[in-house]
Enzyme design. Sequence first.
Site, short mmCIF file in Angstrom:
data_model
loop_
_atom_site.label_atom_id
_atom_site.label_comp_id
_atom_site.label_asym_id
_atom_site.label_seq_id
_atom_site.Cartn_x
_atom_site.Cartn_y
_atom_site.Cartn_z
CB CYS A 22 -0.94 0.01 1.20
SG CYS A 22 -2.13 -1.35 1.19
CD GLN A 57 -2.76 -5.16 4.05
OE1 GLN A 57 -3.39 -4.14 4.26
NE2 GLN A 57 -1.89 -5.26 3.07
NE ARG A 81 -21.71 3.72 1.82
CZ ARG A 81 -20.57 3.06 1.61
NH1 ARG A 81 -19.44 3.61 2.00
NH2 ARG A 81 -20.56 1.89 1.01
CB SER A 134 -9.58 1.42 2.80
OG SER A 134 -9.04 0.12 2.62
CG HIS A 188 -6.24 1.89 0.24
ND1 HIS A 188 -5.10 2.45 -0.28
CD2 HIS A 188 -5.81 0.81 0.99
CE1 HIS A 188 -4.03 1.76 0.13
NE2 HIS A 188 -4.45 0.77 0.88
CB CYS A 210 -0.65 0.27 7.77
SG CYS A 210 -2.32 0.39 7.10
N GLY A 229 1.57 -4.13 3.72
CA GLY A 229 1.75 -5.57 3.84
C GLY A 229 3.16 -5.92 4.26
#
Length: 389
Positions: A89, A155, A218, A244, A345, A375, A377
């Site tokens: 990420c 994750q 939303r 996400s 994401h 954060c 992997g």
Amino acid sequence: MATAYIVDAVRTAGGKRGGKLAGVHPVDLGAAVFDAIADRNNFDTSAIDDVITGCVSQGGQQTMDLGRNAVLASKLPDSIPAVTIDRQCGSSQQAMMFAAQAIMSGTQDIVLASGIESMTRVPMGSVATLFIKEGLGHYKSPRLEEKYPGIMFSQFMGAEMIVKKHGFTKDDLDAFALESHLRAKAATEAGHFKNEIVVLDIETPEGMAKHSVDEGIRFDATLEGIAGVKLLQEGGSITAATSSQICDGASAALIVSEQALKDHGLTPRARIHHISVTAGDPIIMLEEPLFATEKALKKAGMKIEDIDAYEVNEAFAPVPLAWMKYLGAQHSRLNQHGGAIALGHPLGASGTKLMATLLGVLDATGGKYGLQTMCEGGGQANVTIIERL
């Protein structure tokens, strides 16, 4: 050591899985943000020394050096090289850091850092599962299995572990998710994203349209609605609403040297004050931004109170919540224009995407220092601290 400057950072508005950007090839998403950098900044683009592109799912339409293909599809000269990298990420945040290191070393003067990810066209995890289904092996080697027997690095499981370790409740997560939507809605309606979003022409059943608003927000979100989403795991705390959103998108940041500023008449928006990357527990995995930020602030000779705005990727709600709790950070300075729970994401594109938003937050608030962390992997985390100019 030379100073690395950020001249500009842009992103596409996020597209939901199967949504408005589903019809756009990821190469063309990347080409669109490259074109925007060229259009918005009046300089000779043939002077770009390199393009570094982050992408997590490097398969199918996102393979064969995705970054180079995006250069070839864009208005940038074919003479510009490109490389595609994967730090999960944090891939495009790492792209920025590699760009900054090239500038700071004096070996290059203009580097375009970027990220591309179509999670509709190349689904998350597909580059592993498709090979497994074809009998071509698993990414977990015998030696890795020996060291971590029976453990499937997840994750989601790491996020649930953070919930328990830091004592959060489902209500805490739901409230945070609502705030992400409310902040993203407010930022959109106030026009805060206009300077960072590259408007795309897209085909719809009704004809051509402009894509300029993050599709995942939303605008009618309520706490009751978020709280009513079913749990992803029996006995857990996390739901799709507190995670996400799967997202299609691309982003880019122009990183240059002081000499390039002079030679090309460019105006910097920020200077890169600190960069670092750390790694820790690969099982709980998503907790590493806590410790990475602590180390980064120490190296930079700063305290969390010195930072005016933080962008902490909302992979799952407990990650930024734990980050705030551990560091004693002010909630009002965190993800002020919303985060990945509302905005999406797009994996490898999120690093430069967050930088575009962080610059916008600092501009809107008049803040001086900004920090972003992600954060990743494998229990990794990147930290970038910038000073707005």
